[in-house]
Design a protein around this motif. Structure first.
Motif, PDB file in Angstrom:
ATOM      1  N   TYR A 122       0.814  -1.218   0.000  1.00 23.26           N
ATOM      2  CA  TYR A 122       0.000   0.000   0.000  1.00 23.26           C
ATOM      3  C   TYR A 122       0.852   1.274   0.000  1.00 23.26           C
ATOM      4  CZ  TYR A 122      -4.058  -2.945   0.953  1.00 23.26           C
ATOM      5  OH  TYR A 122      -5.065  -3.879   0.857  1.00 23.26           O
ATOM      6  N   ASP A 123       2.118   1.174  -0.384  1.00 23.47           N
ATOM      7  CA  ASP A 123       3.051   2.307  -0.307  1.00 23.47           C
ATOM      8  C   ASP A 123       2.548   3.519  -1.076  1.00 23.47           C
ATOM      9  OD1 ASP A 123       5.888   0.631   0.526  1.00 23.47           O
ATOM     10  OD2 ASP A 123       4.297  -0.473  -0.476  1.00 23.47           O
ATOM     11  N   GLY A 124       1.923   3.297  -2.224  1.00 23.58           N
ATOM     12  CA  GLY A 124       1.360   4.410  -2.977  1.00 23.58           C
ATOM     13  C   GLY A 124      -0.017   4.780  -2.475  1.00 23.58           C
ATOM     14  N   GLN A 125      -0.880   3.787  -2.303  1.00 28.69           N
ATOM     15  CA  GLN A 125      -2.273   4.030  -1.888  1.00 28.69           C
ATOM     16  C   GLN A 125      -2.338   4.800  -0.577  1.00 28.69           C
ATOM     17  OE1 GLN A 125      -4.760   0.587  -2.392  1.00 28.69           O
ATOM     18  NE2 GLN A 125      -6.243   1.251  -0.877  1.00 28.69           N
ATOM     19  N   ALA A 126      -1.392   4.538   0.327  1.00 33.65           N
ATOM     20  CA  ALA A 126      -1.399   5.223   1.620  1.00 33.65           C
ATOM     21  C   ALA A 126      -1.119   6.719   1.486  1.00 33.65           C
ATOM     22  CB  ALA A 126      -0.366   4.592   2.548  1.00 33.65           C
ATOM     23  N   THR A 127      -0.528   7.133   0.356  1.00 34.62           N
ATOM     24  CA  THR A 127      -0.224   8.556   0.189  1.00 34.62           C
ATOM     25  C   THR A 127      -1.402   9.335  -0.384  1.00 34.62           C
ATOM     26  OG1 THR A 127       0.670   8.418  -2.084  1.00 34.62           O
ATOM     27  CG2 THR A 127       2.193   7.955  -0.259  1.00 34.62           C
ATOM     28  N   TRP A 128      -2.374   8.650  -1.010  1.00 34.03           N
ATOM     29  CA  TRP A 128      -3.515   9.384  -1.586  1.00 34.03           C
ATOM     30  C   TRP A 128      -4.866   8.947  -1.002  1.00 34.03           C
ATOM     31  CZ3 TRP A 128      -1.031   6.182  -5.562  1.00 34.03           C
ATOM     32  CH2 TRP A 128      -1.736   5.020  -5.862  1.00 34.03           C
ATOM     33  N   GLY A 129      -4.915   7.813  -0.318  1.00 35.97           N
ATOM     34  CA  GLY A 129      -6.186   7.320   0.193  1.00 35.97           C
ATOM     35  C   GLY A 129      -6.144   7.083   1.690  1.00 35.97           C
ATOM     36  N   SER A 130      -7.327   6.980   2.273  1.00 29.90           N
ATOM     37  CA  SER A 130      -7.415   6.690   3.700  1.00 29.90           C
ATOM     38  C   SER A 130      -8.089   5.345   3.963  1.00 29.90           C
ATOM     39  CB  SER A 130      -8.195   7.798   4.421  1.00 29.90           C
ATOM     40  OG  SER A 130      -9.502   7.932   3.882  1.00 29.90           O
ATOM     41  N   GLU A 131      -8.755   4.790   2.941  1.00 37.11           N
ATOM     42  CA  GLU A 131      -9.364   3.468   3.065  1.00 37.11           C
ATOM     43  C   GLU A 131      -8.409   2.437   2.464  1.00 37.11           C
ATOM     44  OE1 GLU A 131     -13.247   3.556   1.359  1.00 37.11           O
ATOM     45  OE2 GLU A 131     -14.044   4.947   2.862  1.00 37.11           O
ATOM     46  N   ILE A 132      -7.850   1.616   3.319  1.00 36.36           N
ATOM     47  CA  ILE A 132      -6.821   0.673   2.883  1.00 36.36           C
ATOM     48  C   ILE A 132      -7.489  -0.642   2.521  1.00 36.36           C
ATOM     49  CG2 ILE A 132      -4.593  -0.353   3.466  1.00 36.36           C
ATOM     50  CD1 ILE A 132      -4.627   2.714   3.231  1.00 36.36           C
ATOM     51  N   SER A 133      -8.276  -0.563   1.472  1.00 34.86           N
ATOM     52  CA  SER A 133      -9.007  -1.725   0.978  1.00 34.86           C
ATOM     53  C   SER A 133      -8.227  -2.342  -0.189  1.00 34.86           C
ATOM     54  CB  SER A 133     -10.400  -1.294   0.514  1.00 34.86           C
ATOM     55  OG  SER A 133     -10.313  -0.295  -0.480  1.00 34.86           O
ATOM     56  N   PRO A 134      -8.366  -3.669  -0.378  1.00 33.02           N
ATOM     57  CA  PRO A 134      -9.371  -4.547   0.228  1.00 33.02           C
ATOM     58  C   PRO A 134      -9.044  -5.062   1.624  1.00 33.02           C
ATOM     59  CG  PRO A 134      -8.075  -5.766  -1.370  1.00 33.02           C
ATOM     60  CD  PRO A 134      -7.625  -4.350  -1.468  1.00 33.02           C
ATOM     61  N   SER A 135      -7.832  -4.841   2.134  1.00 34.08           N
ATOM     62  CA  SER A 135      -7.453  -5.463   3.403  1.00 34.08           C
ATOM     63  C   SER A 135      -8.409  -5.116   4.535  1.00 34.08           C
ATOM     64  CB  SER A 135      -6.027  -5.057   3.777  1.00 34.08           C
ATOM     65  OG  SER A 135      -5.097  -5.599   2.873  1.00 34.08           O
ATOM     66  N   SER A 136      -8.779  -3.845   4.630  1.00 32.86           N
ATOM     67  CA  SER A 136      -9.608  -3.423   5.761  1.00 32.86           C
ATOM     68  C   SER A 136     -11.005  -4.031   5.721  1.00 32.86           C
ATOM     69  CB  SER A 136      -9.707  -1.895   5.794  1.00 32.86           C
ATOM     70  OG  SER A 136     -10.265  -1.388   4.587  1.00 32.86           O
ATOM     71  N   LEU A 137     -11.398  -4.592   4.581  1.00 31.17           N
ATOM     72  CA  LEU A 137     -12.706  -5.238   4.459  1.00 31.17           C
ATOM     73  C   LEU A 137     -12.717  -6.651   5.026  1.00 31.17           C
ATOM     74  CD1 LEU A 137     -13.474  -4.226   0.760  1.00 31.17           C
ATOM     75  CD2 LEU A 137     -14.251  -3.067   2.823  1.00 31.17           C
ATOM     76  N   HIS A 138     -11.549  -7.158   5.428  1.00 31.91           N
ATOM     77  CA  HIS A 138     -11.424  -8.561   5.827  1.00 31.91           C
ATOM     78  C   HIS A 138     -10.866  -8.706   7.236  1.00 31.91           C
ATOM     79  CE1 HIS A 138     -12.487 -10.098   1.836  1.00 31.91           C
ATOM     80  NE2 HIS A 138     -11.885  -9.015   1.387  1.00 31.91           N
ATOM     81  N   GLY A 139     -11.277  -7.798   8.114  1.00 27.59           N
ATOM     82  CA  GLY A 139     -10.916  -7.919   9.520  1.00 27.59           C
ATOM     83  C   GLY A 139      -9.492  -7.535   9.849  1.00 27.59           C
ATOM     84  N   ILE A 140      -8.785  -6.973   8.886  1.00 26.52           N
ATOM     85  CA  ILE A 140      -7.383  -6.595   9.101  1.00 26.52           C
ATOM     86  C   ILE A 140      -7.345  -5.188   9.687  1.00 26.52           C
ATOM     87  CG2 ILE A 140      -5.197  -6.074   7.936  1.00 26.52           C
ATOM     88  CD1 ILE A 140      -6.058  -8.297   5.886  1.00 26.52           C
ATOM     89  N   THR A 141      -6.607  -5.044  10.770  1.00 32.38           N
ATOM     90  CA  THR A 141      -6.510  -3.746  11.440  1.00 32.38           C
ATOM     91  C   THR A 141      -5.096  -3.179  11.430  1.00 32.38           C
ATOM     92  OG1 THR A 141      -6.328  -4.920  13.550  1.00 32.38           O
ATOM     93  CG2 THR A 141      -8.520  -4.115  12.925  1.00 32.38           C
ATOM     94  N   SER A 142      -4.106  -3.985  11.065  1.00 33.65           N
ATOM     95  CA  SER A 142      -2.723  -3.501  10.961  1.00 33.65           C
ATOM     96  C   SER A 142      -2.088  -4.130   9.727  1.00 33.65           C
ATOM     97  CB  SER A 142      -1.897  -3.888  12.193  1.00 33.65           C
ATOM     98  OG  SER A 142      -2.457  -3.384  13.380  1.00 33.65           O
ATOM     99  N   VAL A 143      -1.413  -3.310   8.917  1.00 33.10           N
ATOM    100  CA  VAL A 143      -0.739  -3.821   7.727  1.00 33.10           C
ATOM    101  C   VAL A 143       0.711  -3.345   7.712  1.00 33.10           C
ATOM    102  CG1 VAL A 143      -2.881  -3.836   6.389  1.00 33.10           C
ATOM    103  CG2 VAL A 143      -1.328  -1.897   6.189  1.00 33.10           C
ATOM    104  N   VAL A 144       1.552  -4.173   7.106  1.00 32.79           N
ATOM    105  CA  VAL A 144       2.958  -3.833   6.887  1.00 32.79           C
ATOM    106  C   VAL A 144       3.170  -3.735   5.390  1.00 32.79           C
ATOM    107  CG1 VAL A 144       5.347  -4.535   7.207  1.00 32.79           C
ATOM    108  CG2 VAL A 144       3.663  -5.006   9.000  1.00 32.79           C
ATOM    109  N   MET A 145       3.646  -2.580   4.923  1.00 32.83           N
ATOM    110  CA  MET A 145       3.895  -2.378   3.487  1.00 32.83           C
ATOM    111  C   MET A 145       5.404  -2.253   3.247  1.00 32.83           C
ATOM    112  SD  MET A 145       2.412   1.491   3.179  1.00 32.83           S
ATOM    113  CE  MET A 145       3.079   2.833   4.160  1.00 32.83           C
ATOM    114  N   GLY A 146       5.771  -2.007   1.981  1.00 31.50           N
ATOM    115  CA  GLY A 146       7.181  -1.890   1.648  1.00 31.50           C
ATOM    116  C   GLY A 146       7.874  -3.218   1.487  1.00 31.50           C
ATOM    117  N   ASN A 147       7.133  -4.265   1.132  1.00 30.07           N
ATOM    118  CA  ASN A 147       7.709  -5.590   0.969  1.00 30.07           C
ATOM    119  C   ASN A 147       8.382  -5.740  -0.398  1.00 30.07           C
ATOM    120  OD1 ASN A 147       6.890  -7.505   3.359  1.00 30.07           O
ATOM    121  ND2 ASN A 147       5.114  -6.199   2.987  1.00 30.07           N
ATOM    122  N   CYS A 148       9.146  -6.815  -0.536  1.00 31.11           N
ATOM    123  CA  CYS A 148       9.754  -7.216  -1.820  1.00 31.11           C
ATOM    124  C   CYS A 148      10.723  -6.180  -2.371  1.00 31.11           C
ATOM    125  CB  CYS A 148       8.681  -7.522  -2.855  1.00 31.11           C
ATOM    126  SG  CYS A 148       7.561  -8.840  -2.352  1.00 31.11           S
ATOM    127  N   GLY A 149      11.217  -5.281  -1.522  1.00 36.31           N
ATOM    128  CA  GLY A 149      12.242  -4.341  -1.958  1.00 36.31           C
ATOM    129  C   GLY A 149      11.745  -3.206  -2.810  1.00 36.31           C
TER     130      GLY A 149
END
Length: 579
Positions: A65-92
């Motif tokens: 969500y590295d890009g989405q987090a800079t323009w959006g506040s709804e971190i979907s689809p993850s937030s739709l599935h009971g997820i309350t904490s996410v870690v981004m910046g994976n895979c280098g």
């Protein structure tokens, strides 16, 4: 008078520890869990959880969500599935640190690796930063429907320090390694939760160049890890092709031995070597037995590409005849495909591509399936396109075209390309049962036109905990522990993942009996009108983040208590005192 902020009444509480569930009330006050048991006091909000399960909020450690987090506040689809904490910046891959002249370079890398179109990122990214601490400061001012943690991506770091030499995969000098280590230390001190890198040929820029980190030396990787060691914080995340699994596993072990930092690596079954995952998992298990903090990130279902006329790829994407209509508006494209003359021309055509992977993938009818309702991610051989075509007495291509034309041209085909070599999820079950495995690899926020795996948590509950018929299921308390306390603690998020007094009030109330994963759909809500796949679920009665209800019955409430997490989070004082 209300004596609590929220009271969850009478739910079957899976506390995240792996213990057997207990029926009880849960109270929330001031953003934390305040009491478990029978509660006589009232809440300003009362949630009837009777006949439902209550879990900690899920922690997804592998998103983009590295890009989405800079323009959006709804971190979907993850937030739709009971997820309350996410870690981004994976895979280098990510967008910081980055100099102005390298903006397009990092966009092309993310476009190629994670299938997020260039126009989406070019319009959406505000580029209000250069260094990684600057990027964190920007995110720190934003509000979300989940908590966000960010890792320092190796590709961006390498290009920032080495310029064109870094992008061209030249070997780093001792001075360049020292500078990358310094910046890595600076990043984790500023709040990066770790560092990530990629060593797979599957990760390429949109113009076909391998990721800048593909051939980075062990000295470079160790040097950066030592930057984290100097700071005394941060995890390491690796993805690799593991063409020589013994050699690479030994290298990763040496990096952990030198740095002492926890390291996780993506683990999946590949068709070209369907049993090699066992050796890698064995090496990680041995390292853990020897006291080294190493783990394997595994997925709860196949990693599968979705194919369709509205998506990035369909089975005719490499056909010259299809390219005649590929740029037409969707409705017109569907109309042409229904015309008998054009259809006959298309079915008589052959794919033309210099990409052997693409050519094979788009003709793998023996392991390609129709994605239908209810969604089934462990389909049997009778459901392959090949089997459907045989029953209908038509060619594989004709059957596939007919299935894609269903639902007004929005029918989807599903091609598992990892974790389904033998047409069974038994290898995944073995991975999931390993004590060194962590649920991960959802890639939420990425592959927006090809893959939609931000719903992994719902698959975990429905398929593995309730519905599986083609093999053993897994205990719900085990599954929930892995997706809550275990993932949280691996990342150092020690204030969440457990339902106990003093812990963060990140909670789910789930109607497990009626929990259902819906078919993915396409929506056009990214910057520049960009397209993305979205998959929803029904059965999440309530999701609570930091003591605020963010979702009711799958619908957002508008509350955005989620914030940037700056590094590891300490366990609650009450919990530490109890221990």
């Amino acid at each position: 008078m209300a004596t609590h902020d929220i009271v969850l009444r009478g739910g079957l509480v899976f506390d995240g520890s792996g213990a057997e569930p207990r029926e009880m009330d849960v109270t929330v006050d001031g953003g934390t869990i305040s009491h478990l048991g029978k509660v006589s006091g009232k809440g300003r909000e009362e949630i009837d959880a009777r006949g439902q399960i209550v879990t900690p909020g899920f922690v997804d450690i592998h998103t983009h969500y590295d890009g989405q987090a800079t323009w959006g506040s709804e971190i979907s689809p993850s937030s739709l599935h009971g997820i309350t904490s996410v870690v981004m910046g994976n895979c280098g891959v990510g967008f910081a640190p980055c100099r102005t002249q390298d903006h397009d370079r990092l966009i092309r890398l993310m476009e190629g690796v994670e299938d997020i179109p260039f126009p989406v990122l070019a319009e959406g990214l505000p580029w209000a930063w250069e260094s990684f601490p600057d990027y964190l400061d920007f995110l720190g001012e934003r509000e979300f429907d989940v908590d966000m943690a960010a890792q320092l991506p190796h590709a961006a770091l390498r290009v920032f320090v080495m310029g064109d030499r870094g992008a061209n995969r030249e070997e780093a000098t001792a001075a360049e390694i020292a500078e990358m280590a310094r910046l890595a230390r600076e990043a984790v001190m500023a709040g990066a939760i770790g560092f990530s890198t990629s060593r797979t040929l599957n990760h390429r820029t949109s113009d076909g160049q391998p990721t800048p980190t593909l051939t980075a030396s062990e000295a470079e990787l160790t040097g950066i890890a030592m930057g984290l060691a100097e700071a005394g914080r941060g995890v390491l995340q690796f993805v690799s092709d593991f063409n020589d699994p013994q050699k690479e596993a030994a290298m990763l072990r040496r990096i952990v031995e030198a740095s002492g930092r926890p390291l996780s690596v993506s683990l999946a079954q590949a068709d070209v070597a369907p049993d090699s995952w066992r050796m890698l998992l064995g090496a990680i298990e041995q390292a853990a037995d020897d006291g080294l903090p190493m783990a394997a990130q595994v997925a709860p279902r196949p990693v599968g590409v979705l194919l369709g006329l509205e998506l990035t790829l369909n089975i005719f994407s490499a056909h010259p005849v299809f390219r005649e209509i590929s740029d037409l508006p969707f409705a017109e494209k569907v109309s042409r495909l229904n015309q008998p003359v054009f259809r006959a021309r298309l079915l008589a055509d052959e794919p033309v591509t210099d990409n052997p992977f693409l050519k094979v993938m788009l003709r793998s009818f023996g392991k390609m399936f129709q994605l239908s309702d209810p969604v089934d991610y462990e389909p049997g051989p009778e459901r392959t396109i090949e089997a459907i075509a045989a029953r209908r007495g038509v060619s594989n291509e004709a059957a596939a075209l007919d299935l894609m034309l269903e639902n007004d041209g929005r029918g989807m085909l599903y091609l598992p390309f990892l974790n389904y070599s033998q047409g069974s999820l038994e290898p995944i079950r073995a991975m999931m049962e390993s004590p060194v495995s962590l649920p991960g690899l959802s890639d939420g926020g990425a592959h927006v036109g090809m893959i939609c795996d931000g719903s992994f948590t719902t698959t975990m509950l429905t398929h593995w905990g309730r519905d599986r018929t083609r093999g053993p299921r897994l205990p719900l308390e085990y599954l929930i522990h892995r997706q809550t306390q275990k993932t949280a603690r691996w990342m150092g998020l020690n204030d969440r993942g457990l339902i106990a007094p003093g812990y963060r009030a990140d909670l789910n109330v789930i109607d497990l009996t009626n929990l259902k994963l819906h078919l993915p759909q396409v929506q056009y809500d990214l910057p520049a009108g960009g397209r993305r796949l979205m998959q929803r679920a029904s059965g999440y009665t309530a999701t609570i983040l930091a003591g605020q209800v963010t979702f009711r019955d799958g619908t957002p409430t508008g509350a955005k208590p989620g914030r940037l997490l700056r590094g590891a989070q300490a366990a609650p004082m009450r919990a530490m005192a109890a221990e």
